[in-house]
Design an enzyme around this catalytic site. Structure first.
Site, PDB file in Angstrom:
ATOM      1  N   ASP A 114       0.872  -1.180   0.000  1.00 29.55           N
ATOM      2  CA  ASP A 114       0.000   0.000   0.000  1.00 29.55           C
ATOM      3  C   ASP A 114       0.910   1.231   0.000  1.00 29.55           C
ATOM      4  OD1 ASP A 114       0.878   0.463   2.604  1.00 29.55           O
ATOM      5  OD2 ASP A 114      -1.118   0.473   3.506  1.00 29.55           O
ATOM      6  N   CYS A 143       3.363  -2.642   3.977  1.00 28.53           N
ATOM      7  CA  CYS A 143       2.475  -1.533   4.319  1.00 28.53           C
ATOM      8  C   CYS A 143       3.242  -0.668   5.311  1.00 28.53           C
ATOM      9  CB  CYS A 143       1.121  -2.026   4.833  1.00 28.53           C
ATOM     10  SG  CYS A 143       1.117  -2.869   6.429  1.00 28.53           S
ATOM     11  N   THR A 176       3.391  -0.711   8.606  1.00 31.46           N
ATOM     12  CA  THR A 176       4.045  -1.520   9.643  1.00 31.46           C
ATOM     13  C   THR A 176       4.334  -2.950   9.193  1.00 31.46           C
ATOM     14  OG1 THR A 176       1.877  -2.212  10.420  1.00 31.46           O
ATOM     15  CG2 THR A 176       2.849  -0.276  11.509  1.00 31.46           C
ATOM     16  N   HIS A 200      12.059 -22.240  10.222  1.00 28.01           N
ATOM     17  CA  HIS A 200      11.081 -22.898  11.093  1.00 28.01           C
ATOM     18  C   HIS A 200       9.644 -22.812  10.588  1.00 28.01           C
ATOM     19  CE1 HIS A 200      13.824 -22.584  14.917  1.00 28.01           C
ATOM     20  NE2 HIS A 200      14.429 -23.151  13.880  1.00 28.01           N
ATOM     21  N   HIS A 259       9.543 -29.147  12.590  1.00 28.47           N
ATOM     22  CA  HIS A 259       8.793 -27.952  12.204  1.00 28.47           C
ATOM     23  C   HIS A 259       7.619 -28.289  11.290  1.00 28.47           C
ATOM     24  CE1 HIS A 259      11.858 -25.707  14.185  1.00 28.47           C
ATOM     25  NE2 HIS A 259      12.792 -26.252  13.419  1.00 28.47           N
TER      26      HIS A 259
HETATM   27  C1  RB5 Z   1      -1.955   3.079   6.275  1.00 26.63           C
HETATM   28  O1  RB5 Z   1      -1.950   4.378   6.792  1.00 26.63           O
HETATM   29  C2  RB5 Z   1      -1.482   2.094   7.337  1.00 26.63           C
HETATM   30  O2  RB5 Z   1      -2.523   1.881   8.245  1.00 26.63           O
HETATM   31  C3  RB5 Z   1      -1.044   0.820   6.695  1.00 26.63           C
HETATM   32  O3  RB5 Z   1      -0.016   1.062   5.797  1.00 26.63           O
HETATM   33  C4  RB5 Z   1      -0.516  -0.251   7.623  1.00 26.63           C
HETATM   34  O4  RB5 Z   1       0.472   0.230   8.451  1.00 26.63           O
HETATM   35  C5  RB5 Z   1      -1.516  -1.041   8.335  1.00 26.63           C
HETATM   36  O5  RB5 Z   1      -1.204  -1.967   9.105  1.00 26.63           O
END
Ligand code: RB5
Length: 149
Positions: free
Chosen positions: A9, A66, A68, A99, A134
Site C-alpha cells: 500500500d 504496508c 508496519t 522454522h 517444524h
Molecule cells: C496506512 O496508513 C497504514 O494503516 C497501513 O499502511 C498499515 O500500516 C496497516 O497496518
C-alpha cells in the site's frame, strides 16, 4: 526461476523498488501487484492479490509491504495456505524460513529502512526450510485452517 509476487500500500511503497531490485539481483522473476505510487490505498487489496497469487501457485512466494507490515500480513493470512510473517530484522527473516517456511514476508515502510529491507529479503530468500519437527507444527496450523482442530 522463482516467481515472487510483490505488493504494497502507500505506507509500504517506499520499500518496493528496493525490494524488487533485490529480488531480481537474487535471480527471481518479480510479479508486481501494485500499488504504483504513494497515493492512499487500502492494504487488504494488495495483501489479498499477493496471497492469492502464492496460494494458487502462480507465484512461489511473496513480499508485501504496508506502513508496519501488520495490516497487510493479517489480510494475506486470511487466504488458505498462506504463512505471512512480519519481519523486522535479519534474524527473524532467517528463522521464519527455517522454522515457519513463511511463503510471504511482510515489511513496514515506516518501521525499517530500505537497507534493512534489502538485507531481510536476501536472508529470507536464501535461507532454507529445515522441515523435521517444524513440519508437524505447520501441519497443525493447516489443521486449524481446515477446522480439523
Ligand atoms: C496506512 O496508513 C497504514 O494503516 C497501513 O499502511 C498499515 O500500516 C496497516 O497496518
Amino acid at each position: 526461476m522463482t516467481k515472487v509476487a510483490v505488493g504494497c500500500d502507500h505506507g509500504g511503497f517506499v520499500l518496493k523498488d528496493r525490494v524488487v531490485k533485490t529480488l531480481e539481483a537474487l535471480g527471481a522473476e518479480v510479479v508486481d501487484f501494485g500499488c504504483y505510487d504513494d497515493s492512499s490505498v487500502d492494504y487488504p487489496v494488495y495483501g489479498e492479490k499477493v496471497a492469492r497469487a502464492v496460494a494458487s501457485g502462480e507465484c512461489e512466494v511473496g513480499v508485501i509491504m504496508c506502513g508496519t507490515g501488520i495490516g497487510i500480513s493479517i489480510a494475506a493470512n486470511k487466504v488458505k495456505g498462506i504463512r505471512a510473517a512480519v519481519v523486522t530484522n535479519p534474524y527473524m527473516a532467517k528463522l521464519t524460513k527455517n522454522h515457519n517456511n513463511a511463503n510471504v514476508i511482510a515489511l513496514g515502510g515506516r518501521v525499517i529502512s530500505e537497507d534493512e529491507a534489502e538485507e531481510i529479503v536476501r536472508v529470507w530468500y536464501t535461507a532454507e526450510y529445515e522441515g523435521g519437527r517444524h513440519q508437524r507444527r505447520l501441519d497443525m496450523i493447516a489443521d486449524i485452517e481446515e477446522d480439523r482442530g
